[in-house]
Design a protein around this motif. Structure first.
Motif, PDB file in Angstrom:
ATOM      1  N   LYS A  95     124.534 -86.645  85.329  1.00 13.87           N
ATOM      2  CA  LYS A  95     124.391 -86.933  86.749  1.00 13.87           C
ATOM      3  C   LYS A  95     123.072 -86.331  87.198  1.00 13.87           C
ATOM      4  O   LYS A  95     122.858 -85.128  87.044  1.00 13.87           O
ATOM      5  CB  LYS A  95     125.556 -86.350  87.558  1.00 13.87           C
ATOM      6  CG  LYS A  95     126.897 -87.036  87.297  1.00 13.87           C
ATOM      7  CD  LYS A  95     127.975 -86.485  88.206  1.00 13.87           C
ATOM      8  CE  LYS A  95     129.308 -87.192  87.984  1.00 13.87           C
ATOM      9  NZ  LYS A  95     130.387 -86.662  88.867  1.00 13.87           N
ATOM     10  N   TYR A  96     122.200 -87.150  87.741  1.00 19.79           N
ATOM     11  CA  TYR A  96     120.855 -86.690  88.028  1.00 19.79           C
ATOM     12  C   TYR A  96     120.243 -87.512  89.163  1.00 19.79           C
ATOM     13  O   TYR A  96     120.713 -88.587  89.500  1.00 19.79           O
ATOM     14  CB  TYR A  96     119.980 -86.818  86.775  1.00 19.79           C
ATOM     15  CG  TYR A  96     119.904 -88.241  86.264  1.00 19.79           C
ATOM     16  CD1 TYR A  96     118.931 -89.119  86.729  1.00 19.79           C
ATOM     17  CD2 TYR A  96     120.829 -88.719  85.332  1.00 19.79           C
ATOM     18  CE1 TYR A  96     118.875 -90.427  86.290  1.00 19.79           C
ATOM     19  CE2 TYR A  96     120.788 -90.029  84.887  1.00 19.79           C
ATOM     20  CZ  TYR A  96     119.807 -90.878  85.365  1.00 19.79           C
ATOM     21  OH  TYR A  96     119.769 -92.179  84.935  1.00 19.79           O
ATOM     22  N   PHE A  97     119.170 -86.959  89.715  1.00 16.48           N
ATOM     23  CA  PHE A  97     118.348 -87.708  90.663  1.00 16.48           C
ATOM     24  C   PHE A  97     116.951 -87.116  90.609  1.00 16.48           C
ATOM     25  O   PHE A  97     116.733 -86.049  90.026  1.00 16.48           O
ATOM     26  CB  PHE A  97     118.925 -87.662  92.083  1.00 16.48           C
ATOM     27  CG  PHE A  97     119.047 -86.284  92.676  1.00 16.48           C
ATOM     28  CD1 PHE A  97     118.018 -85.746  93.443  1.00 16.48           C
ATOM     29  CD2 PHE A  97     120.194 -85.527  92.468  1.00 16.48           C
ATOM     30  CE1 PHE A  97     118.138 -84.485  94.003  1.00 16.48           C
ATOM     31  CE2 PHE A  97     120.316 -84.259  93.020  1.00 16.48           C
ATOM     32  CZ  PHE A  97     119.296 -83.738  93.785  1.00 16.48           C
ATOM     33  N   PHE A 160     116.130 -96.461  80.258  1.00 12.61           N
ATOM     34  CA  PHE A 160     116.814 -96.766  81.510  1.00 12.61           C
ATOM     35  C   PHE A 160     117.236 -95.517  82.284  1.00 12.61           C
ATOM     36  O   PHE A 160     117.819 -94.587  81.733  1.00 12.61           O
ATOM     37  CB  PHE A 160     118.056 -97.622  81.239  1.00 12.61           C
ATOM     38  CG  PHE A 160     118.870 -97.871  82.474  1.00 12.61           C
ATOM     39  CD1 PHE A 160     118.430 -98.760  83.445  1.00 12.61           C
ATOM     40  CD2 PHE A 160     120.065 -97.192  82.689  1.00 12.61           C
ATOM     41  CE1 PHE A 160     119.170 -98.990  84.593  1.00 12.61           C
ATOM     42  CE2 PHE A 160     120.814 -97.415  83.833  1.00 12.61           C
ATOM     43  CZ  PHE A 160     120.362 -98.309  84.793  1.00 12.61           C
ATOM     44  N   ARG A 161     116.936 -95.544  83.575  1.00 12.01           N
ATOM     45  CA  ARG A 161     117.390 -94.530  84.518  1.00 12.01           C
ATOM     46  C   ARG A 161     117.860 -95.248  85.797  1.00 12.01           C
ATOM     47  O   ARG A 161     117.586 -96.422  85.989  1.00 12.01           O
ATOM     48  CB  ARG A 161     116.266 -93.526  84.851  1.00 12.01           C
ATOM     49  CG  ARG A 161     115.852 -92.659  83.669  1.00 12.01           C
ATOM     50  CD  ARG A 161     116.969 -91.718  83.273  1.00 12.01           C
ATOM     51  NE  ARG A 161     116.596 -90.823  82.177  1.00 12.01           N
ATOM     52  CZ  ARG A 161     116.833 -91.045  80.891  1.00 12.01           C
ATOM     53  NH1 ARG A 161     117.415 -92.182  80.528  1.00 12.01           N
ATOM     54  NH2 ARG A 161     116.481 -90.172  79.973  1.00 12.01           N
ATOM     55  N   ASN A 162     118.559 -94.517  86.646  1.00 10.14           N
ATOM     56  CA  ASN A 162     119.172 -95.162  87.802  1.00 10.14           C
ATOM     57  C   ASN A 162     118.168 -95.712  88.811  1.00 10.14           C
ATOM     58  O   ASN A 162     118.559 -96.424  89.743  1.00 10.14           O
ATOM     59  CB  ASN A 162     120.166 -94.216  88.488  1.00 10.14           C
ATOM     60  CG  ASN A 162     119.541 -92.883  88.877  1.00 10.14           C
ATOM     61  OD1 ASN A 162     118.321 -92.753  88.902  1.00 10.14           O
ATOM     62  ND2 ASN A 162     120.368 -91.903  89.163  1.00 10.14           N
ATOM     63  N   LEU A 163     116.890 -95.431  88.651  1.00  7.64           N
ATOM     64  CA  LEU A 163     115.862 -96.039  89.512  1.00  7.64           C
ATOM     65  C   LEU A 163     115.641 -97.510  89.175  1.00  7.64           C
ATOM     66  O   LEU A 163     115.074 -98.255  89.971  1.00  7.64           O
ATOM     67  CB  LEU A 163     114.530 -95.298  89.330  1.00  7.64           C
ATOM     68  CG  LEU A 163     114.431 -93.829  89.747  1.00  7.64           C
ATOM     69  CD1 LEU A 163     113.034 -93.314  89.447  1.00  7.64           C
ATOM     70  CD2 LEU A 163     114.752 -93.663  91.215  1.00  7.64           C
ATOM     71  N   ASP A 165     116.831-100.699  89.084  1.00  6.63           N
ATOM     72  CA  ASP A 165     117.769-101.731  89.526  1.00  6.63           C
ATOM     73  C   ASP A 165     117.109-103.105  89.366  1.00  6.63           C
ATOM     74  O   ASP A 165     116.148-103.246  88.597  1.00  6.63           O
ATOM     75  CB  ASP A 165     118.224-101.463  90.957  1.00  6.63           C
ATOM     76  CG  ASP A 165     117.059-101.292  91.919  1.00  6.63           C
ATOM     77  OD1 ASP A 165     115.949-101.775  91.615  1.00  6.63           O
ATOM     78  OD2 ASP A 165     117.253-100.665  92.986  1.00  6.63           O
ATOM     79  N   ASP A 187     122.690 -97.928  75.506  1.00  5.76           N
ATOM     80  CA  ASP A 187     122.867 -97.645  76.928  1.00  5.76           C
ATOM     81  C   ASP A 187     121.779 -98.297  77.781  1.00  5.76           C
ATOM     82  O   ASP A 187     122.041 -98.752  78.903  1.00  5.76           O
ATOM     83  CB  ASP A 187     122.892 -96.136  77.176  1.00  5.76           C
ATOM     84  CG  ASP A 187     124.159 -95.487  76.636  1.00  5.76           C
ATOM     85  OD1 ASP A 187     125.190 -96.186  76.547  1.00  5.76           O
ATOM     86  OD2 ASP A 187     124.107 -94.287  76.296  1.00  5.76           O
ATOM     87  N   ASP A 188     120.547 -98.336  77.259  1.00  7.56           N
ATOM     88  CA  ASP A 188     119.459 -98.994  77.988  1.00  7.56           C
ATOM     89  C   ASP A 188     119.791-100.452  78.266  1.00  7.56           C
ATOM     90  O   ASP A 188     119.615-100.947  79.389  1.00  7.56           O
ATOM     91  CB  ASP A 188     118.156 -98.954  77.169  1.00  7.56           C
ATOM     92  CG  ASP A 188     117.571 -97.571  77.031  1.00  7.56           C
ATOM     93  OD1 ASP A 188     117.872 -96.703  77.871  1.00  7.56           O
ATOM     94  OD2 ASP A 188     116.796 -97.365  76.082  1.00  7.56           O
ATOM     95  N   GLY A 191     122.422-100.929  80.929  1.00  2.19           N
ATOM     96  CA  GLY A 191     121.926-100.582  82.256  1.00  2.19           C
ATOM     97  C   GLY A 191     120.903-101.563  82.780  1.00  2.19           C
ATOM     98  O   GLY A 191     120.969-101.996  83.941  1.00  2.19           O
ATOM     99  N   ARG A 194     122.602-104.876  83.364  1.00  3.54           N
ATOM    100  CA  ARG A 194     123.770-104.725  84.236  1.00  3.54           C
ATOM    101  C   ARG A 194     124.979-105.500  83.698  1.00  3.54           C
ATOM    102  O   ARG A 194     125.623-106.269  84.405  1.00  3.54           O
ATOM    103  CB  ARG A 194     123.411-105.148  85.671  1.00  3.54           C
ATOM    104  CG  ARG A 194     122.277-104.306  86.253  1.00  3.54           C
ATOM    105  CD  ARG A 194     121.879-104.737  87.644  1.00  3.54           C
ATOM    106  NE  ARG A 194     121.176-105.999  87.659  1.00  3.54           N
ATOM    107  CZ  ARG A 194     119.886-106.160  87.340  1.00  3.54           C
ATOM    108  NH1 ARG A 194     119.161-105.113  86.968  1.00  3.54           N
ATOM    109  NH2 ARG A 194     119.322-107.344  87.390  1.00  3.54           N
TER     110      ARG A 194
END
Length: 305
Positions: A95-97, A160-163, A165, A187-188, A191, A194
């Protein structure tokens, strides 16, 4: 005259802020593209990191780590802007930002690099969150296009990171089309596209650039290499895994090293060396840049399997 790097990694260097207890935090230097640069240098290749860092205590730590890694310091830029921080509140599951709305990394300028910086350049690597942050993303895509015109080979790891989209979709396509080698993980793929079917996502990704080489990593399940209608597979050696942080960065660095130093080897052997590099990074805690001797020993172990 001092030689310029043969390998350059362009993108982000940042500070990972890891939560170690409810009120305790630990800072570590990092960043996907910077880690790849550090790995290439540790393997003995002339390498530089092209990016920008802050002029505060976080930037000082990155500057010192860049120098300690043996990277060409002439390509590192510094600005009086805030640092880029990755706040990692939990690691399992992660969990990160990110904090860095107007941070120094965004001000990187290829025009400010020293004259002749690309004179000896053979490979340039892109990826990470640098390609999901404007105006840096536009800057790096322009640099990639120019390097392609100049005949420089390109490697790309979206990481991939949550930025990332749907706004990242165009960048994913563009960079994949420009790249000669693309590194992607299970995982990439899920993500970036999607969806849960990673194999279908890999097929879709390969349609962007059917001529490229694709390194597909699946953690403990090993990795595969894809070129045209051919596929090679490799399982990791038996090791005592401390953690897997930085294994992906080490694996793409290992593949680039093998392609550069031993071009006469088969694709299976290149893949084996890449997997050995990723495994070597798992032998100690945190993102590690393994020694060539470590990688070579694991490579021989894989070849015997």
């Amino acid at each position: 005259m001092t030689d310029f790097p043969q390998f350059v990694c362009a993108g982000e260097a940042l500070t990972d802020m890891l939560r170690t207890d409810s009120d305790d935090w630990k800072s570590l230097v990092g960043g996907s593209t910077w880690n790849v640069a550090r790995n290439l240098a540790k393997l003995g290749l002339r390498t530089g990191f092209a990016g920008a860092i802050s002029e505060d205590v976080f930037g000082d730590a990155l500057y010192a780590a860049n120098e300690q890694a043996g990277l060409d310091m002439r390509l590192l830029q510094r600005f009086k802007r805030s640092p880029l921080l990755a706040i990692v509140a939990e690691t399992a599951p992660p969990k990160y930002f990110f904090i860095g709305e107007d941070s120094a990394d965004l001000y990187f300028s290829p025009a400010a690099l020293p004259d002749g910086w690309n004179r000896d350049l053979q490979w340039i690597h892109f990826g990470g969150i640098s390609l999901a942050r404007e105006p840096l993303a536009t800057t790096l895509i322009s640099l990639a296009r120019q390097c392609k015109k100049d005949g420089v080979k390109i490697s790309y790891d979206p990481n991939f990171r949550n930025l990332m989209d749907d706004r990242y979709d165009a960048t994913l396509r563009t960079m994949t089309q420009l790249a000669d080698v693309i590194k992607i993980s299970y995982d990439d793929l899920r993500g970036l596209f999607r969806q849960e079917n990673a194999d279908l996502a890999l097929t879709q990704l390969r349609e962007f650039n059917p001529e490229a080489v694709y390194l597909y990593t699946c953690g403990a399940a090993g990795a595969s290499l894809h070129l045209g209608d051919q596929t090679w597979q490799a399982l990791p050696p038996q090791i005592n895994v401390i953690d897997t942080i930085g294994a992906g960065d080490a694996s793409i660095a290992g593949l680039l090293y093998s392609l550069h130093k031993t071009p006469e080897k088969t694709w299976q052997e290149h893949l084996d060396f890449s997997v050995a590099s990723g495994a070597a990074a798992c032998l100690a805690a945190g993102a590690q840049a393994p020694e060539l001797a470590q990688v070579s020993a694991l490579y021989e172990q894989i070849k015997k399997n």
